[in-house]
Design a protein around this motif. Structure first.
Motif, PDB file in Angstrom:
ATOM      1  N   LEU A  14       0.823  -1.201   0.000  1.00 35.79           N
ATOM      2  CA  LEU A  14       0.000   0.000   0.000  1.00 35.79           C
ATOM      3  C   LEU A  14       0.862   1.257   0.000  1.00 35.79           C
ATOM      4  N   ASP A  15       1.965   1.252   0.748  1.00 34.66           N
ATOM      5  CA  ASP A  15       2.842   2.415   0.759  1.00 34.66           C
ATOM      6  C   ASP A  15       3.451   2.667  -0.613  1.00 34.66           C
ATOM      7  N   GLU A 143      -4.185   8.522   6.053  1.00 37.10           N
ATOM      8  CA  GLU A 143      -4.059   7.212   5.434  1.00 37.10           C
ATOM      9  C   GLU A 143      -4.141   7.261   3.906  1.00 37.10           C
ATOM     10  N   SER A 205     -10.977   4.424   3.743  1.00 32.70           N
ATOM     11  CA  SER A 205      -9.519   4.420   3.725  1.00 32.70           C
ATOM     12  C   SER A 205      -8.995   3.084   3.192  1.00 32.70           C
ATOM     13  N   ARG A 207      -6.109   1.903   3.518  1.00 32.85           N
ATOM     14  CA  ARG A 207      -5.263   1.295   4.544  1.00 32.85           C
ATOM     15  C   ARG A 207      -6.109   0.523   5.551  1.00 32.85           C
ATOM     16  N   CYS A 210      -7.210  -2.722   3.877  1.00 33.27           N
ATOM     17  CA  CYS A 210      -6.137  -3.728   3.886  1.00 33.27           C
ATOM     18  C   CYS A 210      -5.997  -4.356   5.268  1.00 33.27           C
ATOM     19  N   SER A 240      -1.564  -6.229   1.161  1.00 32.22           N
ATOM     20  CA  SER A 240      -1.461  -5.388   2.347  1.00 32.22           C
ATOM     21  C   SER A 240      -0.113  -5.606   3.001  1.00 32.22           C
ATOM     22  N   SER A 241       0.388  -4.574   3.677  1.00 33.63           N
ATOM     23  CA  SER A 241       1.711  -4.656   4.304  1.00 33.63           C
ATOM     24  C   SER A 241       1.766  -5.754   5.337  1.00 33.63           C
ATOM     25  N   THR A 403      -2.640   0.740  11.976  1.00 36.84           N
ATOM     26  CA  THR A 403      -3.937   1.109  11.403  1.00 36.84           C
ATOM     27  C   THR A 403      -5.089   0.516  12.195  1.00 36.84           C
ATOM     28  N   GLU A 466       7.299   3.971   7.143  1.00 36.72           N
ATOM     29  CA  GLU A 466       6.021   3.473   6.645  1.00 36.72           C
ATOM     30  C   GLU A 466       5.077   3.211   7.803  1.00 36.72           C
ATOM     31  N   ASP A 469       0.330  -1.509   9.758  1.00 33.92           N
ATOM     32  CA  ASP A 469      -1.090  -1.837   9.670  1.00 33.92           C
ATOM     33  C   ASP A 469      -1.562  -2.703  10.840  1.00 33.92           C
TER      34      ASP A 469
END
Length: 473
Positions: A14-15, A143, A205, A207, A210, A240-241, A403, A466, A469
């Protein structure tokens, strides 16, 4: 957990996606909506400074009853800030924003028709409950912003609070002498109704999506952002992270139960986050204590209540009060601009520590009475730097939490900070009116030293880092 979209070839986080789409028209629109929420919060918080004297005269209120109108709003904010954080982390940012807008707009409208003092107390408490969701607007905007621009743009968004304070003072200056307090309440509720009407244009959002495993929905929103900004996403699939980390360290990721607000609160006090959580609470209490204290000092010094004080600025009528508040509110503009520059140039921790130190230096000469012009300049400078400190710690608090508990973290910190706002009048009003100016300033200086020490004990510098999440355990 998200579907296993990472199975077929390369992926992007996502970043990386937010960096690719960049800052553009989409983020500007998101910032304007989040800024509208900050304006509504500022207007509804500041308004009782203006209608208090009018209500005291019309309803024959005692000083205790007048002060209770302000206290009750902070009481509503104390509870609401925690509640809205839970709602936003549990059910999504959009549902949180909608609920905040509904409660704030309806409560603000009802307060316009208050038939008596008790009715006004009840509805203003609900207004405080609603506007305490202001931090959710900031977290939502954060976000959508790439990590390399996050601090500066988040502070610019928070700067809408200053716009709200200035607009409210201007509104009071124009409305109160001609139309009275009910019209001021009615017109001040317009930002809340605007936030409610414009809600249809908001999006969830990515984020948050995710974090709860809805990677496909997040990807759809990122595609919309790329179209609006006229940019492109990487030619790969989104992951997703949290899943990326899981691939690197199987079994090391704990995904919290987002359906439980209580579990989110417990996460803030987990061994991983406990130290930073407690330090952030100390800083929030200190900043709130200092911010509202400086506003009170301006008013108290202007009134010249203490016979021993050489400070004799006069406030002959209510219009002078509106003008005084308006002028002092402009101090937050350079504070916000300076914070936006410092936060990216020197980092979060050092910026917060420097603003505390400069605030300390501006208050130091007030240990003894000074000439009115010098006192005004010193308080102007102090408000400049305390406002800068407030917005920077807001950025840091949102960045330090995952997140999955970000809105809860900022909400609880904001709520705890209200303790400082409640204690500040006790110290400022009682000591200044009792002709103990030195003792009052020493108390504010001690709080600033404690805040600066807490800042230096933060374990992380979040500049360029970063966002996380989920919590790694």
């Amino acid at each position: 957990m998200a579907q296993q979209e990472e199975e077929d070839g390369p992926v992007y986080t996502l970043d990386e996606a937010l960096t690719s789409v960049g800052i553009g028209k989409f983020q500007y629109m998101v910032m304007c909506y989040a800024g509208l929420g900050h304006i509504a919060e500022a207007a509804e918080t500041m308004i009782l400074s203006f209608i208090g004297p009018a209500l005291r005269s019309q309803w024959e209120l005692s000083p205790t009853q007048e002060s209770l109108m302000t206290t009750i709003v902070f009481a509503g904010m104390l509870v609401g800030a925690i509640f809205w954080g839970f709602v936003s982390d549990t059910y999504g940012r959009r549902k949180g924003l909608l609920s905040i807008a509904i409660v704030t707009a309806l409560s603000a409208a009802l307060s316009t028709f208050s038939p008596n003092y008790n009715w006004l107390l009840a509805v203003r408490m609900m207004v405080g409950f609603g506007v305490s969701g202001g931090p959710v607007y900031g977290s939502w905007f954060l976000e959508f912003v790439p990590s390399q621009n996050r601090g500066m743009w988040t502070i610019i968004c928070t700067g809408f609070w200053t716009i709200g304070t200035i607009l409210e003072a201007l509104l009071a200056l124009m409305i109160m002498p001609r139309l009275g307090w009910r019209w001021l309440l009615a017109l001040s509720s317009m930002p809340s109704f605007a936030a409610l009407l414009l809600f249809v244009f908001t999006v969830e959002s990515p984020r948050y999506l995710c974090a709860v495993g809805r990677t496909k929905d997040a990807c759809d929103i990122l595609k919309k952002i790329a179209v609006v900004n006229k940019t492109q996403l990487p030619p790969r699939k989104l992951v997703s992270s949290q899943l990326t980390e899981e691939l690197l360290s199987p079994g090391k990721i704990k995904v919290p139960n987002l359906k439980s607000g209580f579990s989110s609160l417990l996460m803030l006090l987990s061994p991983t986050l406990l130290r930073n959580t407690l330090l952030i609470w100390v800083v929030y209490i200190g900043n709130s204590f200092s911010y509202y204290g400086i506003i009170l000092l301006t008013s108290l010094f202007s009134s010249g209540r203490c016979q021993h004080s050489s400070i004799a600025l006069s406030m002959k009528d209510d219009q002078s009060l509106y003008t005084n508040v308006l002028i002092n509110s402009f101090a937050e503009i350079p504070g916000t601009l300076l914070a936006a520059i410092m936060v990216e140039k020197v980092g979060r921790k050092l910026s917060m520590a420097l603003t505390c130190a400069l605030n300390f230096l501006f208050l130091l000469p007030l240990l003894t009475p000074e000439l009115p012009a010098l006192t005004t300049a010193l308080l102007f400078g102090a408000r400049t730097f305390i406002s800068g400190s407030l917005v920077i710690v807001g950025v840091y608090c949102r960045e330090i939490y995952p997140t999955s508990v970000r809105s809860t973290g900022i909400g609880v910190a904001s709520s705890v900070g209200r303790i400082g706002a409640m204690l500040s009048p006790v110290v400022a009003v009682q000591l200044i009116r009792g002709c103990h100016q030195m003792a009052a300033i020493i108390a504010f200086e001690a709080v600033l030293v404690l805040s600066a020490a807490s800042i230096m004990l933060f374990s992380l510098e979040t500049k360029g880092r970063e966002l996380i999440d989920t919590l790694v355990v």
